[in-house]
Design a protein around this motif. Structure first.
Motif, PDB file in Angstrom:
ATOM      1  N   ILE A 637     -61.501  58.687 -41.101  1.00  0.00           N
ATOM      2  CA  ILE A 637     -62.339  57.507 -40.839  1.00  0.00           C
ATOM      3  C   ILE A 637     -61.498  56.234 -40.930  1.00  0.00           C
ATOM      4  CG2 ILE A 637     -64.318  56.165 -41.640  1.00  0.00           C
ATOM      5  CD1 ILE A 637     -65.559  58.731 -42.666  1.00  0.00           C
ATOM      6  N   ALA A 638     -60.687  56.149 -42.008  1.00  0.00           N
ATOM      7  CA  ALA A 638     -59.837  54.961 -42.158  1.00  0.00           C
ATOM      8  C   ALA A 638     -58.789  54.895 -41.050  1.00  0.00           C
ATOM      9  CB  ALA A 638     -59.164  54.992 -43.527  1.00  0.00           C
ATOM     10  N   GLY A 639     -58.242  56.057 -40.672  1.00  0.00           N
ATOM     11  CA  GLY A 639     -57.233  56.067 -39.622  1.00  0.00           C
ATOM     12  C   GLY A 639     -57.776  55.584 -38.288  1.00  0.00           C
ATOM     13  N   VAL A 640     -58.976  56.046 -37.927  1.00  0.00           N
ATOM     14  CA  VAL A 640     -59.579  55.625 -36.664  1.00  0.00           C
ATOM     15  C   VAL A 640     -59.916  54.139 -36.706  1.00  0.00           C
ATOM     16  CG1 VAL A 640     -61.597  55.920 -35.175  1.00  0.00           C
ATOM     17  CG2 VAL A 640     -60.433  57.919 -36.108  1.00  0.00           C
ATOM     18  N   VAL A 652     -63.551  51.144 -31.880  1.00  0.00           N
ATOM     19  CA  VAL A 652     -64.621  52.132 -31.667  1.00  0.00           C
ATOM     20  C   VAL A 652     -65.527  52.299 -32.895  1.00  0.00           C
ATOM     21  CG1 VAL A 652     -63.390  53.432 -29.906  1.00  0.00           C
ATOM     22  CG2 VAL A 652     -63.041  54.006 -32.303  1.00  0.00           C
ATOM     23  N   LEU A 653     -64.954  52.150 -34.082  1.00  0.00           N
ATOM     24  CA  LEU A 653     -65.768  52.355 -35.290  1.00  0.00           C
ATOM     25  C   LEU A 653     -66.316  51.018 -35.764  1.00  0.00           C
ATOM     26  CD1 LEU A 653     -64.251  55.028 -37.709  1.00  0.00           C
ATOM     27  CD2 LEU A 653     -66.240  55.164 -36.219  1.00  0.00           C
ATOM     28  N   THR A 654     -67.569  50.779 -35.503  1.00  0.00           N
ATOM     29  CA  THR A 654     -68.232  49.573 -35.977  1.00  0.00           C
ATOM     30  C   THR A 654     -68.821  49.830 -37.365  1.00  0.00           C
ATOM     31  OG1 THR A 654     -70.347  50.241 -35.012  1.00  0.00           O
ATOM     32  CG2 THR A 654     -68.828  48.987 -33.603  1.00  0.00           C
ATOM     33  N   PRO A 655     -69.126  48.768 -38.111  1.00  0.00           N
ATOM     34  CA  PRO A 655     -69.778  48.969 -39.408  1.00  0.00           C
ATOM     35  C   PRO A 655     -71.053  49.808 -39.314  1.00  0.00           C
ATOM     36  CG  PRO A 655     -69.013  46.714 -39.229  1.00  0.00           C
ATOM     37  CD  PRO A 655     -68.783  47.352 -37.884  1.00  0.00           C
ATOM     38  N   MET A 656     -71.805  49.675 -38.198  1.00  0.00           N
ATOM     39  CA  MET A 656     -73.040  50.450 -38.053  1.00  0.00           C
ATOM     40  C   MET A 656     -72.742  51.939 -37.982  1.00  0.00           C
ATOM     41  SD  MET A 656     -75.523  48.387 -35.480  1.00  0.00           S
ATOM     42  CE  MET A 656     -74.331  48.501 -34.160  1.00  0.00           C
ATOM     43  N   LEU A 657     -71.718  52.324 -37.223  1.00  0.00           N
ATOM     44  CA  LEU A 657     -71.386  53.738 -37.086  1.00  0.00           C
ATOM     45  C   LEU A 657     -70.845  54.308 -38.395  1.00  0.00           C
ATOM     46  CD1 LEU A 657     -69.807  53.867 -33.511  1.00  0.00           C
ATOM     47  CD2 LEU A 657     -72.065  54.654 -34.238  1.00  0.00           C
ATOM     48  N   ILE A 658     -70.066  53.509 -39.124  1.00  0.00           N
ATOM     49  CA  ILE A 658     -69.562  53.984 -40.417  1.00  0.00           C
ATOM     50  C   ILE A 658     -70.718  54.143 -41.403  1.00  0.00           C
ATOM     51  CG2 ILE A 658     -68.145  53.358 -42.407  1.00  0.00           C
ATOM     52  CD1 ILE A 658     -66.126  52.196 -40.531  1.00  0.00           C
ATOM     53  N   ALA A 659     -71.679  53.202 -41.359  1.00  0.00           N
ATOM     54  CA  ALA A 659     -72.861  53.337 -42.218  1.00  0.00           C
ATOM     55  C   ALA A 659     -73.635  54.610 -41.877  1.00  0.00           C
ATOM     56  CB  ALA A 659     -73.756  52.112 -42.076  1.00  0.00           C
ATOM     57  N   GLY A 707     -57.099  65.684 -44.642  1.00  0.00           N
ATOM     58  CA  GLY A 707     -57.380  64.394 -44.030  1.00  0.00           C
ATOM     59  C   GLY A 707     -56.413  64.053 -42.918  1.00  0.00           C
ATOM     60  N   VAL A 708     -55.118  64.318 -43.150  1.00  0.00           N
ATOM     61  CA  VAL A 708     -54.109  63.990 -42.138  1.00  0.00           C
ATOM     62  C   VAL A 708     -54.282  64.866 -40.902  1.00  0.00           C
ATOM     63  CG1 VAL A 708     -51.635  64.061 -41.643  1.00  0.00           C
ATOM     64  CG2 VAL A 708     -52.446  63.094 -43.800  1.00  0.00           C
ATOM     65  N   VAL A 709     -54.519  66.176 -41.109  1.00  0.00           N
ATOM     66  CA  VAL A 709     -54.726  67.072 -39.963  1.00  0.00           C
ATOM     67  C   VAL A 709     -55.988  66.664 -39.198  1.00  0.00           C
ATOM     68  CG1 VAL A 709     -55.175  69.457 -39.269  1.00  0.00           C
ATOM     69  CG2 VAL A 709     -53.501  68.973 -41.063  1.00  0.00           C
ATOM     70  N   ALA A 710     -57.053  66.342 -39.950  1.00  0.00           N
ATOM     71  CA  ALA A 710     -58.295  65.912 -39.297  1.00  0.00           C
ATOM     72  C   ALA A 710     -58.071  64.618 -38.507  1.00  0.00           C
ATOM     73  CB  ALA A 710     -59.385  65.715 -40.347  1.00  0.00           C
ATOM     74  N   PHE A 711     -57.325  63.692 -39.122  1.00  0.00           N
ATOM     75  CA  PHE A 711     -57.030  62.437 -38.411  1.00  0.00           C
ATOM     76  C   PHE A 711     -56.216  62.705 -37.155  1.00  0.00           C
ATOM     77  CE2 PHE A 711     -53.735  59.107 -37.864  1.00  0.00           C
ATOM     78  CZ  PHE A 711     -54.554  58.156 -37.253  1.00  0.00           C
ATOM     79  N   THR A 712     -55.267  63.619 -37.236  1.00  0.00           N
ATOM     80  CA  THR A 712     -54.445  63.955 -36.066  1.00  0.00           C
ATOM     81  C   THR A 712     -55.309  64.469 -34.924  1.00  0.00           C
ATOM     82  OG1 THR A 712     -52.594  64.523 -37.530  1.00  0.00           O
ATOM     83  CG2 THR A 712     -52.504  65.355 -35.260  1.00  0.00           C
ATOM     84  N   VAL A 714     -58.572  63.879 -34.448  1.00  0.00           N
ATOM     85  CA  VAL A 714     -59.399  62.788 -33.930  1.00  0.00           C
ATOM     86  C   VAL A 714     -58.538  61.807 -33.129  1.00  0.00           C
ATOM     87  CG1 VAL A 714     -60.965  60.903 -34.534  1.00  0.00           C
ATOM     88  CG2 VAL A 714     -61.025  63.035 -35.833  1.00  0.00           C
ATOM     89  N   ALA A 715     -57.341  61.507 -33.628  1.00  0.00           N
ATOM     90  CA  ALA A 715     -56.453  60.575 -32.923  1.00  0.00           C
ATOM     91  C   ALA A 715     -56.050  61.125 -31.552  1.00  0.00           C
ATOM     92  CB  ALA A 715     -55.216  60.292 -33.765  1.00  0.00           C
ATOM     93  N   ALA A 716     -55.869  62.442 -31.481  1.00  0.00           N
ATOM     94  CA  ALA A 716     -55.524  63.053 -30.190  1.00  0.00           C
ATOM     95  C   ALA A 716     -56.662  62.877 -29.193  1.00  0.00           C
ATOM     96  CB  ALA A 716     -55.215  64.533 -30.392  1.00  0.00           C
ATOM     97  N   VAL A 717     -57.897  63.081 -29.646  1.00  0.00           N
ATOM     98  CA  VAL A 717     -59.057  62.871 -28.775  1.00  0.00           C
ATOM     99  C   VAL A 717     -59.152  61.402 -28.383  1.00  0.00           C
ATOM    100  CG1 VAL A 717     -61.580  62.987 -28.627  1.00  0.00           C
ATOM    101  CG2 VAL A 717     -60.301  64.839 -29.726  1.00  0.00           C
ATOM    102  N   PHE A 718     -58.906  60.509 -29.354  1.00  0.00           N
ATOM    103  CA  PHE A 718     -58.949  59.064 -29.106  1.00  0.00           C
ATOM    104  C   PHE A 718     -57.916  58.695 -28.040  1.00  0.00           C
ATOM    105  CE2 PHE A 718     -59.362  54.838 -31.706  1.00  0.00           C
ATOM    106  CZ  PHE A 718     -59.758  54.175 -30.558  1.00  0.00           C
ATOM    107  N   ALA A 719     -56.679  59.189 -28.201  1.00  0.00           N
ATOM    108  CA  ALA A 719     -55.606  58.867 -27.254  1.00  0.00           C
ATOM    109  C   ALA A 719     -55.937  59.399 -25.856  1.00  0.00           C
ATOM    110  CB  ALA A 719     -54.288  59.449 -27.751  1.00  0.00           C
ATOM    111  N   MET A 720     -56.468  60.628 -25.805  1.00  0.00           N
ATOM    112  CA  MET A 720     -56.827  61.213 -24.519  1.00  0.00           C
ATOM    113  C   MET A 720     -57.894  60.378 -23.819  1.00  0.00           C
ATOM    114  SD  MET A 720     -58.660  64.857 -23.760  1.00  0.00           S
ATOM    115  CE  MET A 720     -60.185  64.159 -24.436  1.00  0.00           C
TER     116      MET A 720
END
Length: 829
Positions: A637-640, A652-659, A707-712, A714-720
């Motif tokens: 979450i913090a990485g995104v 992409v991550l607004t306060p509303m979505l994090i809430a 957390g790092v693997v999960a971020f990787t 999500v980041a891959a999907v984000f980059a794509m």
């Protein structure tokens, strides 16, 4: 005593006085009302961030988003109020169980009621070991001595007697050390002497438990990191891109992503629900800190009678100097033998008529069967049991004769009878034979007295009548429970006042190593250093007085052991207090023992102790899983939230979505993981070190790996998505739903320490499936309804894009389960 006083209050009178005076309890911390809970939530940093984000949205004219964030804040408060209300109800139920009981006379009958329901005018029935529930005056009693050190600091017991000025007054909170009596209640609750002290104690702040301190340190560390990262993100984004409002929203989102506000929530839920779960195992938790200590116990010291055994004594052998009887023979055989009937009669005469003690109940029952209604005479005096004299002597007037009956430990009766060496050796041999069969043996003696009666029974010219042996069968659950303790790396030590041969026999039946038996006399001869060495090899302690239990506890502690100790008497209180885990008997235990203990066994069963340890280990395991999950999920979450600042990607991550994510995370880490069943290895691994950290290095490292693997992923999907030139709304939706899928994956990964997809999905947990079902419905509404999509700034995904989100979650799950194989053993310890 007037007959109307002896009848006590009526039920109606007691009810009226309870309504007028209130409950008989000390002032305690105010209940958490909905308003107080709401104010606590308002002070939380996460709530402040939500309000700040709502204000920013209002400033830029996005009223809908602003209102929605206010709605999320309201939901957060509502959830906190509901959870606190559930906790309060659970605590109230536990308080009802923990409330000391009082025996009162109402409507002419004895009633056992919670101490908090005692009212002015109640007639209390007091016995040795009771804690006086309220102020009062003695109206009847014999040999009554009271410990008032709680109020006066005076360590010596104070004698009490009726109609004797100050000597007849009792203070609530004092302890009946000796004797029994009746007392009329004069003041309760805050009006009592101890109530004045209670009002001052209510203003003191107790020291926080270790887990709570550790949790606060973690929150503080994460909080500082969140503030620093949030500030840097706002400055970098603002200066580089010039969009300061977006920068503020991005900074707030990053702060919300980094703040692990779930830690205090998880700890509160686990402690309350843990105490509730322990109570379902018939183990009442009096101090929350004991839940973390249970899993670290290395030595379990237990008494024998009523804990390992059923406490259902029956007379197994009568031995009247060669003439014997056992239950295989008819009871009429006793009546036909003068020696046997004399032995049984005097054993019954030396017993209390109220039959509180199981052995006395067995004696009186057999004597009543042999000679119904034959007990007669007037009790003139009783010489009670003393640590230095393990025998009870009672003097009866039977016609013109004063008959003295004594029963007790064979060696004590031998001294009273002044047996010569040969007679004492012969008695000792017979005692050893019976004790070797697992029986508890008492000796009985008789004398004739003249008035005036002496101050000590040693003056009487006793002669022995024989021995009475009792059988107390082992509880069915004990051998399996002892074996379970052994598999869990917990030493079981039996401490009893019984004869060494009896103790060794019962220990053998229970599965306790009875090879080395330490007697009370041997223990007395050892200094503290020698005793610490001796307890390393001994698992059975026999002929032990309550005062010696404290030395045994201290010896184990000196060896670095984490000690659990059972006890039920007044003199057991120091040992219970000194032990890391004091375990009092709820059925036969005295009030002072229960108050000194950390937990109370509601059924006095050894099996309940082991079940409590099992539940305690499960609670601690699940608490560690929840903490590990929280650390893991906050990394992606913090990485995104940080990627747009570093790479210039869309926010992409607004306060509303994090809430919205937090509304999924909070129940997952508190309710769902708390309900997880125990690990298969929970009672097959050694106790954890008492100083071990909740977030151990292995667990923290594994959480960061997750957390790092999960971020990787999500980041891959984000980059794509960014490279595919999709709209901001579509990118946001794709990344958000991938994050949700990653969150679900991390829940399954952290359900168990074992590396198994079957375990991740197959373990029963109704709360998990309820939680996932509700979360899925919410997400379907958010992603499916056009109005909801507009509110959250989301777009419509193609089926192929939904598949990408699902595949990301599945890939992460398989990868982490494979990686967990290298972490399984460190995680379990």
């Amino acid at each position: 005593m007037p007959a109307d006083l002896l009848a006590g209050l009526t039920a109606a009178e007691a009810r009226d006085r309870l309504e007028s005076d209130g409950y008989n309890e000390l002032p305690r911390e105010r209940r958490s009302t909905p308003l107080r809970v709401a104010l606590e939530v308002l002070r939380e940093p996460m709530f402040a961030l939500l309000v700040a984000a709502a204000a920013v949205y209002a400033l830029i004219g996005e009223a809908g988003e602003s209102l929605l964030l206010v709605g999320f804040a309201t939901v957060s408060i509502s959830i906190a109020i509901v959870q606190r209300a559930r906790s309060e109800r659970a605590l109230e139920a536990l308080r009802g169980l923990a409330s000391p009981r009082a025996l009162v006379i109402r409507d002419g009958a004895r009633q056992r009621i919670p101490g908090r329901e005692v009212v002015r005018g109640d007639l209390l029935v007091l016995s040795e070991g009771d804690r006086v529930p309220a102020d009062g005056v003695i109206v009847a009693g014999g040999h009554l001595e009271v410990d008032e050190s709680l109020l006066t600091g005076e360590s010596l017991p104070v004698p009490k007697s009726p109609a004797n000025g100050d000597k007849s007054r009792l203070s609530g909170g004092s302890l009946v050390i000796r004797g029994n009596g009746l007392a009329l209640v004069t003041a309760t609750g805050s009006a009592s002497a101890i109530g004045v002290i209670g009002r001052s104690l209510a203003t003191l702040t107790p020291e926080q438990p270790r887990l709570q301190q550790e949790t606060r340190r973690l929150v503080l560390a994460f909080g500082i990191a969140a503030v620093v990262a949030c500030t840097l993100a706002v400055l970098v984004y603002g200066f580089v891109r010039g969009a300061w409002l977006d920068a503020v929203l991005g900074g707030i989102a990053l702060g919300m992503a980094l703040l692990p506000e779930e830690f205090p929530l998880v700890l509160a839920v686990f402690m309350v629900m843990g105490a509730w779960r322990l109570s379902r195992s018939r183990v009442l938790t009096r101090r929350a800190a004991v839940i973390e200590t249970l899993g670290a116990a290395t030595v379990l010291c237990t008494d024998k009678t009523g804990t390992l055994t059923r406490n259902l004594m029956s007379v197994a052998v009568l031995d009247a100097m060669g003439e014997t009887w056992d239950p295989h023979l008819p009871a009429s055989r006793i009546a036909e033998s003068a020696a046997l009937s004399t032995l049984l009669e005097h054993a019954a005469l030396a017993s209390d008529e109220h039959h509180v003690d199981p052995m006395e109940r067995a004696l009186d029952g057999l004597w009543t069967l042999v000679r119904p209604g034959s007990r007669n005479g007037e009790l003139l005096r009783e010489y009670p049991l003393r640590p230095e004299r393990l025998a009870v002597t009672r003097v009866w007037r039977q016609g013109a004769q004063l008959v003295v009956a004594a029963k007790g430990a064979p060696e004590a009766i031998a001294r009273l009878c002044r047996l010569d060496a040969a007679a004492a050796a012969a008695q000792d041999a017979r005692v050893r034979e019976l004790a070797g069969r697992g029986m508890r043996v008492l000796a009985v003696a008789r004398a004739v007295a003249q008035e005036p009666l002496p101050d000590a029974p040693q003056v009487f010219a006793f002669h022995g009548l024989g021995l009475v042996a009792f059988a107390d069968p082992l509880r069915d659950s004990v051998p399996a429970a002892v074996a379970e303790c052994r598999a869990a790396g917990i030493r079981v030590v039996m401490i009893t006042g019984d004869f060494p041969a009896t103790a060794r026999a019962i220990a053998g039946q229970a599965g306790i190593d009875g090879g080395v038996v330490v007697s009370g006399d041997e223990l007395q001869s050892l200094d503290d250093t020698a005793l610490a060495r001796r307890v390393r090899e001994a698992a059975v302690f026999a002929r032990i007085t309550p005062a010696q239990k404290l030395r045994i506890v201290e010896a184990f502690k000196a060896n670095g052991e984490v000690v659990a100790m059972t006890g039920d008497g007044v003199n057991d209180a120091p040992a219970l207090k000194a032990a890391h885990i004091g375990i009092a008997m709820g059925g036969r235990g005295t009030d002072v023992a229960r108050e000194a203990a950390s937990i109370v066994l509601l059924d006095d069963d050894f099996g309940s102790i082991v079940r409590g340890i099992r539940v305690g280990r499960r609670i601690y395991d699940n608490l560690r899983k929840a903490m590990g999950y929280i650390c893991a999920i906050h990394v992606p979450i913090a990485g995104v939230a940080l990627l747009p600042v570093l790479l210039g990607w869309p926010m992409v991550l607004t306060p509303m979505l994090i809430a919205l994510l937090e509304l999924i995370i909070d129940p997952a880490c508190s309710v769902v993981l708390e309900a997880e069943p125990e690990e298969a290895s929970v009672m097959r691994r050694p106790p954890r070190a008492p100083t071990s950290s909740l977030l151990s290095r292995a667990l923290l490292a594994w959480s960061l790996v997750q957390g790092v693997v999960a971020f990787t992923v999500v980041a891959a999907v984000f980059a794509m998505a960014v490279r595919s030139s999709l709209s901001v709304e579509t990118v946001r939706t794709l990344v958000f739903l991938t994050l949700v899928g990653v969150n679900f994956t991390l829940i399954f990964v952290n359900r168990t320490f074992s590396a198994s997809l079957r375990a991740a999905f197959g373990r029963p947990n109704k709360m998990l499936w309820w939680g996932l079902g509700i979360a899925s419905v919410v997400l379907a509404v958010v992603a499916g309804l056009p109005e909801a999509r507009r509110f959250f700034g989301l777009g419509v995904l193609l089926p192929s894009q939904w598949l990408v989100c699902a595949m990301a979650a599945v890939t992460l799950l398989v990868g982490l389960e494979l990686a967990k194989r290298a972490w399984q053993r460190p995680l379990e310890h």
